[in-house]
Structure formats: C-alpha cells, structure tokens
Design a protein around this motif. Structure first.
Motif, PDB file in Angstrom:
ATOM      1  N   ALA A 278       0.821  -1.214   0.000  1.00 38.95           N
ATOM      2  CA  ALA A 278       0.000   0.000   0.000  1.00 38.95           C
ATOM      3  C   ALA A 278       0.857   1.267   0.000  1.00 38.95           C
ATOM      4  O   ALA A 278       0.544   2.236  -0.696  1.00 38.95           O
ATOM      5  CB  ALA A 278      -0.940  -0.006   1.201  1.00 38.95           C
ATOM      6  N   THR A 279       1.985   1.246   0.746  1.00 41.11           N
ATOM      7  CA  THR A 279       2.824   2.453   0.790  1.00 41.11           C
ATOM      8  C   THR A 279       3.421   2.730  -0.579  1.00 41.11           C
ATOM      9  O   THR A 279       3.526   3.886  -1.004  1.00 41.11           O
ATOM     10  CB  THR A 279       3.969   2.303   1.810  1.00 41.11           C
ATOM     11  N   ALA A 280       3.820   1.661  -1.285  1.00 42.00           N
ATOM     12  CA  ALA A 280       4.398   1.852  -2.619  1.00 42.00           C
ATOM     13  C   ALA A 280       3.335   2.371  -3.576  1.00 42.00           C
ATOM     14  O   ALA A 280       3.609   3.211  -4.435  1.00 42.00           O
ATOM     15  CB  ALA A 280       4.974   0.533  -3.126  1.00 42.00           C
ATOM     16  N   GLU A 281       2.099   1.885  -3.397  1.00 46.03           N
ATOM     17  CA  GLU A 281       1.043   2.365  -4.283  1.00 46.03           C
ATOM     18  C   GLU A 281       0.719   3.831  -3.982  1.00 46.03           C
ATOM     19  O   GLU A 281       0.436   4.602  -4.896  1.00 46.03           O
ATOM     20  CB  GLU A 281      -0.214   1.494  -4.149  1.00 46.03           C
ATOM     21  N   ASP A 282       0.797   4.214  -2.700  1.00 46.14           N
ATOM     22  CA  ASP A 282       0.620   5.630  -2.359  1.00 46.14           C
ATOM     23  C   ASP A 282       1.643   6.484  -3.087  1.00 46.14           C
ATOM     24  O   ASP A 282       1.353   7.587  -3.544  1.00 46.14           O
ATOM     25  CB  ASP A 282       0.783   5.840  -0.842  1.00 46.14           C
ATOM     26  N   SER A 283       2.859   5.960  -3.176  1.00 52.13           N
ATOM     27  CA  SER A 283       3.915   6.710  -3.861  1.00 52.13           C
ATOM     28  C   SER A 283       3.583   6.860  -5.348  1.00 52.13           C
ATOM     29  O   SER A 283       3.804   7.925  -5.937  1.00 52.13           O
ATOM     30  CB  SER A 283       5.246   5.985  -3.662  1.00 52.13           C
ATOM     31  N   ILE A 284       3.035   5.806  -5.954  1.00 55.28           N
ATOM     32  CA  ILE A 284       2.608   5.908  -7.360  1.00 55.28           C
ATOM     33  C   ILE A 284       1.567   7.007  -7.495  1.00 55.28           C
ATOM     34  O   ILE A 284       1.604   7.816  -8.417  1.00 55.28           O
ATOM     35  CB  ILE A 284       2.005   4.568  -7.840  1.00 55.28           C
ATOM     36  N   LYS A 285       0.645   7.033  -6.505  1.00 56.66           N
ATOM     37  CA  LYS A 285      -0.417   8.049  -6.564  1.00 56.66           C
ATOM     38  C   LYS A 285       0.159   9.445  -6.450  1.00 56.66           C
ATOM     39  O   LYS A 285      -0.218  10.348  -7.190  1.00 56.66           O
ATOM     40  CB  LYS A 285      -1.433   7.817  -5.440  1.00 56.66           C
ATOM     41  N   SER A 286       1.101   9.644  -5.500  1.00 59.12           N
ATOM     42  CA  SER A 286       1.589  11.016  -5.349  1.00 59.12           C
ATOM     43  C   SER A 286       2.515  11.418  -6.491  1.00 59.12           C
ATOM     44  O   SER A 286       2.650  12.595  -6.782  1.00 59.12           O
ATOM     45  CB  SER A 286       2.227  11.256  -3.967  1.00 59.12           C
ATOM     46  N   GLN A 287       3.127  10.435  -7.170  1.00 58.17           N
ATOM     47  CA  GLN A 287       3.906  10.803  -8.376  1.00 58.17           C
ATOM     48  C   GLN A 287       3.009  11.008  -9.586  1.00 58.17           C
ATOM     49  O   GLN A 287       3.467  11.401 -10.653  1.00 58.17           O
ATOM     50  CB  GLN A 287       4.896   9.692  -8.730  1.00 58.17           C
ATOM     51  N   LYS A 288       1.730  10.648  -9.443  1.00 55.27           N
ATOM     52  CA  LYS A 288       0.757  10.745 -10.538  1.00 55.27           C
ATOM     53  C   LYS A 288       1.216   9.987 -11.780  1.00 55.27           C
ATOM     54  O   LYS A 288       1.188  10.486 -12.896  1.00 55.27           O
ATOM     55  CB  LYS A 288       0.477  12.214 -10.891  1.00 55.27           C
ATOM     56  N   LEU A 289       1.686   8.764 -11.598  1.00 52.54           N
ATOM     57  CA  LEU A 289       2.060   7.927 -12.740  1.00 52.54           C
ATOM     58  C   LEU A 289       0.777   7.406 -13.376  1.00 52.54           C
ATOM     59  O   LEU A 289      -0.001   6.709 -12.738  1.00 52.54           O
ATOM     60  CB  LEU A 289       2.935   6.758 -12.281  1.00 52.54           C
ATOM     61  N   GLU A 290       0.566   7.737 -14.624  1.00 50.21           N
ATOM     62  CA  GLU A 290      -0.695   7.458 -15.296  1.00 50.21           C
ATOM     63  C   GLU A 290      -0.935   5.947 -15.460  1.00 50.21           C
ATOM     64  O   GLU A 290      -0.112   5.244 -16.038  1.00 50.21           O
ATOM     65  CB  GLU A 290      -0.678   8.143 -16.673  1.00 50.21           C
ATOM     66  N   GLY A 291      -2.041   5.485 -14.940  1.00 49.37           N
ATOM     67  CA  GLY A 291      -2.443   4.096 -15.182  1.00 49.37           C
ATOM     68  C   GLY A 291      -1.654   3.059 -14.415  1.00 49.37           C
ATOM     69  O   GLY A 291      -1.733   1.880 -14.705  1.00 49.37           O
ATOM     70  N   CYS A 292      -0.858   3.494 -13.427  1.00 46.69           N
ATOM     71  CA  CYS A 292       0.042   2.540 -12.759  1.00 46.69           C
ATOM     72  C   CYS A 292      -0.485   2.037 -11.416  1.00 46.69           C
ATOM     73  O   CYS A 292       0.199   1.281 -10.743  1.00 46.69           O
ATOM     74  CB  CYS A 292       1.412   3.152 -12.565  1.00 46.69           C
ATOM     75  N   THR A 293      -1.674   2.478 -11.010  1.00 50.97           N
ATOM     76  CA  THR A 293      -2.219   1.909  -9.780  1.00 50.97           C
ATOM     77  C   THR A 293      -2.931   0.595 -10.112  1.00 50.97           C
ATOM     78  O   THR A 293      -3.203   0.305 -11.272  1.00 50.97           O
ATOM     79  CB  THR A 293      -3.211   2.876  -9.112  1.00 50.97           C
ATOM     80  N   TYR A 294      -3.202  -0.172  -9.047  1.00 47.27           N
ATOM     81  CA  TYR A 294      -3.595  -1.556  -9.267  1.00 47.27           C
ATOM     82  C   TYR A 294      -5.055  -1.839  -8.950  1.00 47.27           C
ATOM     83  O   TYR A 294      -5.644  -1.182  -8.099  1.00 47.27           O
ATOM     84  CB  TYR A 294      -2.734  -2.467  -8.379  1.00 47.27           C
ATOM     85  N   VAL A 295      -5.600  -2.817  -9.639  1.00 47.22           N
ATOM     86  CA  VAL A 295      -6.895  -3.386  -9.254  1.00 47.22           C
ATOM     87  C   VAL A 295      -6.703  -4.891  -9.088  1.00 47.22           C
ATOM     88  O   VAL A 295      -5.832  -5.480  -9.722  1.00 47.22           O
ATOM     89  CB  VAL A 295      -7.997  -3.103 -10.304  1.00 47.22           C
ATOM     90  N   PRO A 296      -7.511  -5.520  -8.204  1.00 46.07           N
ATOM     91  CA  PRO A 296      -7.331  -6.950  -7.963  1.00 46.07           C
ATOM     92  C   PRO A 296      -8.064  -7.817  -8.988  1.00 46.07           C
ATOM     93  O   PRO A 296      -9.147  -7.446  -9.455  1.00 46.07           O
ATOM     94  CB  PRO A 296      -7.951  -7.139  -6.572  1.00 46.07           C
ATOM     95  N   LEU A 297      -7.474  -8.943  -9.325  1.00 45.15           N
ATOM     96  CA  LEU A 297      -8.135  -9.925 -10.183  1.00 45.15           C
ATOM     97  C   LEU A 297      -8.212 -11.248  -9.422  1.00 45.15           C
ATOM     98  O   LEU A 297      -7.229 -11.668  -8.815  1.00 45.15           O
ATOM     99  CB  LEU A 297      -7.352 -10.138 -11.471  1.00 45.15           C
ATOM    100  N   GLY A 298      -9.355 -11.886  -9.485  1.00 45.39           N
ATOM    101  CA  GLY A 298      -9.523 -13.182  -8.814  1.00 45.39           C
ATOM    102  C   GLY A 298      -9.223 -14.303  -9.786  1.00 45.39           C
ATOM    103  O   GLY A 298     -10.122 -14.909 -10.355  1.00 45.39           O
TER     104      GLY A 298
END
Lengths: 319, 570
Positions: B313-333
């Motif tokens: 989650a902390t690494a994903e927060d960093s992606i969010k604050s860097q505003k990297l386009e399309g780089c956040t995650y969604v889960p797949l089952g």
C-alpha cells in the motif's frame, strides 16, 4: 620504600618458580596488570559460563538454574540428525580458505608491486586510494556489489556482453558455483590495501644495502624481489598466517548474510548465520551455543596445528 | 586552580548522571518515574504525559518526534507511545534479539517465542477494568486466546468488524494488475492464469518501456523472507480455496490437505517457468529484498503481481503522489480454469483468534499501558486515529457524514505528511467496518461516498468498466462466519507453532526447502527434472508430521466453538 631499599635481595626469576618474594618484589607490575587480567576474565572467560546452555534444553523463562540438562543431545542433532550442519561447516571452511589464500596472495603481491614504484607521490596516492574501501561498511559494499553485478544494466554484465563473453546478461548472485568466489573477491577488493600496510612496513625495514649489493651482483628487479624482499618479510608473513588460520572459521557473516537468497542458501550459509538462525530466530539458544562451541574448538585446534607446523619448519611462531 | 575545580565538578556531574542512569533501571524507570513526578507537575496545571514504547515485527514507517495527531491524542488521554519497526533484520531475528537481551519495549506483537521466554504479562485479570478492550472481542473469542496456563497474553488488533463490514479495498491477496494493461486491452474478462499471462505478454510486446525509457516488468514475484507467500501460496487460491494460508481445509469433512503438491500447484509453477523463459517475470525476483521490491512497485514498472494489498500500500501511495498514469492496481480473482468460484476476498469475523498486541514484563506500568490501549478505543480517539483532525483532514456534511477535499486526499497519501501529522497507531487494536458513531465507515478508504470520489480517474474508469463500485466488487464476495468455520484462518494457528514439536520442526524445514527450491523451479531449464527434485526434498521434511498437527488443531478449534468432537471414530 624504606623496606625495599634495605632488603635488596636478588630473586632468580628465570628459575620459573613463582614465590611470594618474587610477587612482592614486583608488586607494582602485578598491580598494573590487575585491570587487564580482570578485563580478560570478565569479558573473555566469564561469558564461557554460558556454554552450559549447550548441554541444557535452555529456556530464557527458566534460566540456567531450572532448565533441563540433556547431555549431548544438541550436538547429536547438529552432527547426526541434521545433514545441514555439515554443509554449513563445508561452506564456512571453503569460504575461509578462499578468503585466506586470496587475501594473502593479493596483499603480498600488492605490497611488492607498490614497493617497486619509485616516485613518492603516485605511490602515496595509490596506497591511500587502496585503503579507502576498508572503511566502507559491509552493507554499503554489498549494495555496490548488487548494482555492479545486477542483471538490469549492471556494469559487469554490460562489459561481458559487449565483449561477447556472455550472450545475454546473467544474474550472478543466483549461481551456486560463483558465490564463494564473489565473496572472496569482494573481500580482496575491500581489504587488499589495508592488509598490505603491514607488508609495506616490513619491506621498509629491510636493509637497503642488500639491494645495492644484489644489484652489483647483477640481480634484476624480479631477482631482488624473490631473493631479498620476500625472504625479508617471510617472518611477518608466517606470523600473520598463523593468526589468520585461527580465523578461518570466521569466514564472515555480513557479506554472506546480505548477499544470500533462496537459490544459493545451500552454499552461502556459514556457521555464524546458522547460529543466528537457530539461536536467535528460532530461540534455540542451546543449539546455537553448541554450534558456537564447535567453532571455537576447531579454531583452537587449527591454531595449535599451524603453530606446531611452523615450529617443525623452524619458522616464526606464536607460542 | 579554576581549571581543577571545573574538572572536579564536571567529573562529579558525569558520575552522578551515570549513577542516576543505573538507579533508574533498577528501582524505578520510564513510565513509573514520570508517573510519580506527575503529581507535582499537575499541580502546576500542565498534565504529565506518560510515554510508552512499542516494537512491532513488521515493516513500518516511524512517525516524527513532534507528530501532530500523536500530540493531540497524548494531551487528551495523557499518554503516548513511540512505535518502532523492523529495520534490516527479519522479524524472528529482531524478536530473538530482544529475548536474548531480556529487555523489552512496553508493547510487542505476540509471538510463541516471547510467550515461551516468559516475556509477557497476563492481562485477563485486568480486562474487567477496561471496558473498551473487554468489549472489543466476545467472551468466546477471548477464551480462544487462552494459553496453556489458562491466561490471556494478547489483544488481537485486527479483524474486528464494528456493526457491519464496509470493505471497499481488498486488503488481502489477489493478482494485482495495473489499470493501464486492462485499459489497453479494452477491459477484457480475465479469469484464468493462462488468460492473464496471455494479456501480459501482449501488452508487454506492445509497450516494453515506461515513458522515461526504463523497461517494464510484466510480472513480479516477491520471494524474500516470510513474504515469499507471494510465490508459494497461490495454488490454494487458484483452486478456489480461501486463505487458510498453510493448508486447505475441506469445509465438509474438516480434513486438511496440502496445496503444495496438487496438480494445480504443478501447473502454476510450470506456467511461471514458461513465462520466466519468455522474459515476462523479473529476472531479479529471487535476489530482491523487500525494500527493493517496494522500490520497483513505486517506480510503476511492475504490471502485475501476486501480493497482499496491505504490504504494498505504501508503494502504491507513492505511485499516486507521483501521478504515474495508469500505474495503480486493481485486484483480479484468477483461478486455474476460467469460470471457477474464487475466494480471494473473504469477510467475517474469526471465531478463534491468536496473537495480537502484548504487554511485556519490562513494562513498569501495566495498568497505565492497558489504560492507554483502552483510551485509544475511545470513539473520539478512534476517529482521530483513522480520519484525522476535523477541518484539516476531513469535513463533516449536514448529515454528519465525513468527506474530504482533493487536497486532503493527496495529503493522506503523502509520506511526509503522514510522518508529521497523521498517527494511526496501526498495530494497536483497530475497528474495521464502521466508526463507533454508527454513521461513518471506520476509515476514509471504506467510506462509500468518499471512497469512489477519492479514486484516481483511471481506477474509476476501470471499476466502472467491470461494473464494480469498489475494489472488492472486482472479486467474488465471500463471507466466512467464524461460527460455521471456526478453524478459519489456519495460518493463525501455524504462527503459534515452534520447532519444539515434530510438526513445527517439519514446518521449519518445509519453509526452508520451499524457499530454496521454488525459485529454482521457476528458473529451471528442465522444469520436470527440477520439480521432481523439489518434491523429493519436500518429502524428506516429513510434511505429514506438520499436517497431522494442523488437523488436530482444526478439531480443537471446532470443539472450542461448537463444543463437540468431530474427530472420525476409529
């Protein structure tokens, strides 16, 4: 003071017998040595009481007094029930010997080469630069190493690929066959400059007349190196070798610990790591202590063997 | 002369300070000394604040010394706690070091080793005095925590569902994929392992680099220390079982089975092996440590991985604050075959608990420590911990519902802001579900109105494309009632095993073996050969010893909750 002046007895110390008189005579010396003896007792011998753990099923909650004695069970576990430990000993010895040989060869060679540099300024410069890695902590060295050996644009891979030695980059740290050598050469990189200091010092103590007379006899650089410099530092080499043989089982902890991964753990684990893993992580202090005792005993045996070998060869020795 | 006097005085000062240090350790120290001096301090009108210490055997980020919310809470309840986390060592080593030294911080996470070393204080006799703690778990849940001596030593922090489950985020395990991959393929249906890697291969062929020129890592595997579950436990999910963690438990027969050697496990590792050879899997995965892993995630280069969300989650927060386009995650089952039922997301409170927050015997003020935990569960403090300060971190609308502005949302993922302002005391007992006020969700991420607005547009688009409003709706919704499956989750039992028992020793060896061989299986040139070498080594660890003890534990948990013995009569 008065009494001492009047007594003026000559005590034959060389006879070896320690008498009250001798002690009284040297009471200042005895007093002076007390703090050091106390230091050694307190920090080197008192902790040995902890060895009792190896023969108990030690539980920190129960302490020494209430833990159950189990005899040699822990040693049995190490050597009979558990093939892992034999592999750990093998790794430790292998890396210890590789380290010993490489560090000696490189430090002596480096000292010899540096000695041949005539100009003072470049010599000092090279020497200083070569010490510097010694002052880096292992974690930084391992960080550098991981970058240098990285499969992802690491410099070693880049060079080897450009030279067509490798077809494509490889992940050096996953090869069991390379691990010991990576550890050995990392130590060479870090310590060669530092280890050579003592040899360089020993070389400067060699009488320069010897070189001059050798030159008159027609000896070139290599002959002088072989016949004067090397024999001149031979006593130093032997003493250091003896001291370091006792350290063979201290093949290291940090570098193996920091560089290891699942794929090389069967060749990277040393006794120290094993002790940490069982003694601290699994809280089996008894097993950790048993492994530690084994290591100490082997080290002492090695020192005695090396010392008597040196004695037999008529070389410098420790005791 | 002056110099001499100065020297004498200064040496006297040094000696006395040394002595004071010693005295503090033996007779009175830390909390108690500050407590005794509080009487005099409070007469001057300012309240003395007790300071506790805590160590948690997890990766975490330390708060700044002058953290604002920590200070506000301290002033309200008269106590604060300095939390420290793992740095460099593994969890077991860190705890082992504490045991070896015999000195502990006031609070620690329960481990069987601490229990065995006699390092913990029994808290069951105090519980009645602290209603917030007492009511945090039910009577039968507390009973499941009793150790062999009949006492309770820990307060489980997580998994409490207040009023009702409000999950929006899948906190646990899943195959996480960057939204840009799904968007590129026009949001296809991805259900099976083959479909997933097919998609990753195609995307990677079309988009091999990041905008800054660095290469994309299509699939990452974290295989470091205990986080190697990312490599070893997917076979249970692929077969549609929930995360019992160390085994599969059949809910009908209560029989335990081993997911390491199922045909699915072999297919999964064979697939990883094929993909590794195709260059889809990070060639550095087996040498990477946890920090390097987070760094790679934060760079946005990793398209897909198996992970538990709380861990990155902390690494994903960093992606969010860097505003990297399309780089956040969604889960797949993901399952092994398409169209299967999967159980990645499971809600429901466990009936049997283990572990949690413990107070150590080094704590000089056990009642003060318990009062601190009790006060942290106070509704006002709970809101401060999870939402922050009203007006600064959230606003309240006319219905009493909390909401945030965009700036507040960005602050909440900013590492500097988190260290200097927010203080969640995350490893102290936490409510899930709803806030004690009964109106709002426990955390901003789980507030339905707040949650969707707070998502990055790319995630909103992606979720909408799949007809989901939350991350959880990307997965099948499963409820496991602790009353129906009292054994769930079994990993909480395995966490209490030590190498003292044959099963525990087998488990240590199994882990060792899996850590060594599974990466080799993935990178092997000859998969079949390496796989059989692995199976041989695995069998030598006597996994049957381990599973026998786990089976016994399943029966025991059932007996504890249902009050009946379901062991087959032999």
């Amino acid at each position: 003071m008065e009494a001492k002046k009047t007594k003026k007895q000559s005590i034959n110390i060389a006879s070896g017998a320690i008498t009250w008189k001798a002690i009284k005579k040297q009471k200042e010396l005895v007093l002076l040595s007390i703090p050091f003896v106390a230091y050694v007792l307190l920090f080197c011998y008192v902790p040995l009481l902890g060895w009792i753990m190896a023969f108990q099923n030690y539980k920190p909650g129960l302490g020494f007094l209430h833990s159950k004695f189990i005899g040699l069970d822990k040693f049995k576990f190490l050597f009979v029930d558990n093939p892992d430990f034999l592999r750990v000993i093998r790794n430790t010895l292998a890396m210890g010997v590789i380290n010993l040989v490489l560090s000696f060869a490189f430090a002596i060679a480096f000292a010899l080469i540096l000695n041949e540099v005539v100009h003072k300024a470049p010599k000092k410069f090279v020497q200083t630069v070569s010490y510097l890695p010694h002052f880096l902590s292992m974690i930084i060295v391992c960080g550098i190493l991981q970058d240098v050996l990285s499969i992802d644009h690491g410099i070693v891979n880049e060079i080897l690929v450009k030279l067509h030695v490798l077809k494509e980059p490889i992940n050096f740290l996953t090869y069991k066959s390379l691990f010991w050598w990576i550890v050995g050469f990392t130590n060479v990189w870090k310590e060669t400059g530092w280890n050579s200091i003592i040899y360089i010092a020993a070389i400067t103590a060699i009488n320069p007349d010897l070189y001059d007379s050798a030159a008159i006899d027609g000896a070139g650089r290599f002959r002088k190196m072989w016949h004067i410099t090397l024999p001149g530092i031979k006593p130093t080499i032997f003493i250091l070798l003896l001291i370091n043989i006792g350290n063979v089982l201290n093949a290291g902890f940090e570098i193996q610990y920091l560089l290891t991964n699942g794929m090389v753990q069967s060749v990277s684990q040393t006794i120290d790591i094993y002790v940490l893993k069982f003694g601290i992580s699994q809280c089996d202090y008894s097993l950790g202590t048993a492994a530690g005792i084994f290591k100490s005993v082997v080290s002492i045996i090695l020192i005695f063997l090396a010392n008597s070998a040196a004695k037999a060869a008529g070389e410098e020795r420790l005791f | 002369m002056k110099k001499q006097i100065f020297a004498v005085l200064s040496s006297a000062a040094i000696i006395s300070s040394l002595l004071a240090g010693c005295g503090g350790n033996s007779s009175q120290s830390g909390a108690s000394s500050s407590a005794s001096s509080s009487a005099s301090a409070s007469s001057e009108g300012s309240k003395q604040i007790k300071e506790f210490t805590a160590f948690f055997d997890r990766q975490g980020s330390e708060l700044n010394q002058d953290n604002e919310i920590q200070q506000i809470i301290a002033e309200k309840i008269g106590a604060k706690c300095k939390e420290t986390w793992l740095t460099g060592q593994t969890a077991e080593e860190a705890v082992g070091m504490y045991i070896a030294s015999g000195e502990y911080p006031d609070f620690m996470n329960w481990t069987p080793q601490l229990q065995e070393a006699g390092a913990l204080v029994a808290i069951d006799e105090y519980l009645d005095k602290y209603p917030n703690i007492k009511n945090f778990w039910s009577e039968s849940q507390w009973n499941s925590l009793r150790q062999a001596d009949g006492h309770i030593y820990s307060i489980p922090q997580f998994g409490k569902i207040n009023i009702k489950a409000m999950d929006t985020q899948q906190n646990g395990e899943a195959f996480w994929i960057q939204t840009r991959v799904l968007k590129w393929a026009n949001y296809p249906k991805v259900e099976s392992l083959d479909q997933l890697f097919d998609l990753l291969e195609k995307y990677y062929a079309a988009n091999p680099t990041m905008p800054d020129g660095s290469s994309v890592i299509p699939f990452e595997i974290l295989a470091y220390d205990w986080y190697y579950f990312c490599l070893e436990n997917p076979p249970q999910f692929l077969d549609g079982y929930p995360n019992n963690g160390r085994c599969i438990v059949d809910p009908k027969t209560y029989l335990v089975s081993d997911y390491n050697i199922t045909p699915t496990a072999k297919r999964y590792f064979k697939k990883l092996n094929e993909e590794y050879k195709k260059g889809i899997i990070d060639p550095e995965f087996m040498t990477m440590n946890h920090d390097q892993f987070l760094e790679k995630i934060a760079s946005g280069r990793v398209l897909c991985m198996v992970e538990q969300h709380w861990d990155f989650a902390t690494a994903e927060d960093s992606i969010k604050s860097q505003k990297l386009e399309g780089c956040t995650y969604v889960p797949l089952g993901i399952t092994i075959e398409p169209g299967m039922k999967e159980m990645y997301y499971v809600s429901g409170e466990s009936a049997t608990l283990s572990g949690g927050l413990s107070i150590t015997k080094s704590c000089k003020d056990v009642e003060g420590a318990l009062k601190f935990v009790n006060d942290l569960l106070d509704p006002e403090i709970v809101t401060l911990r999870s939402w922050g300060v009203e007006g600064k971190d959230y606003l309240v609308d006319e219905n009493g519902l909390f909401y945030r502005t965009d700036e507040m949302r960005e602050n909440a993922v900013n590492a500097d802001y988190k260290a200097s302002h927010l203080c969640s005391y995350s490893y102290f007992p936490n409510y899930g579900g709803m806030n004690p006020d009964g109106k709002n969700a426990a955390t901003p991420d789980t507030q339905p109105s707040e949650f969707f607005n707070g998502l990055r547009p790319e995630v909103q688009e992606c979720l909408t494309a799949y007809g989901a409003k939350t991350y959880v709706e990307m997965l099948d919704n499963n409820v496991i009632d602790g009353k129906d499956q009292p054994w769930y989750p079994m990993w909480s039992f395995v966490g209490t095993m030590t190498s003292e028992t044959p099963g525990g020793l087998a488990w240590t060896k199994m882990e060792e073996t899996k850590k060594q061989y599974l990466p080799q299986v993935v990178v092997a040139n000859d998969f079949e050969k390496e796989w059989s070498t692995y199976l041989e080594a695995y069998k030598k660890c006597k996994p049957e010893d381990f599973f026998a003890e786990v089976q016994e534990a399943v029966y025991n948990r059932i007996k504890l909750v249902w009050g009946k013995d379901v062991r087959p009569k032999s």
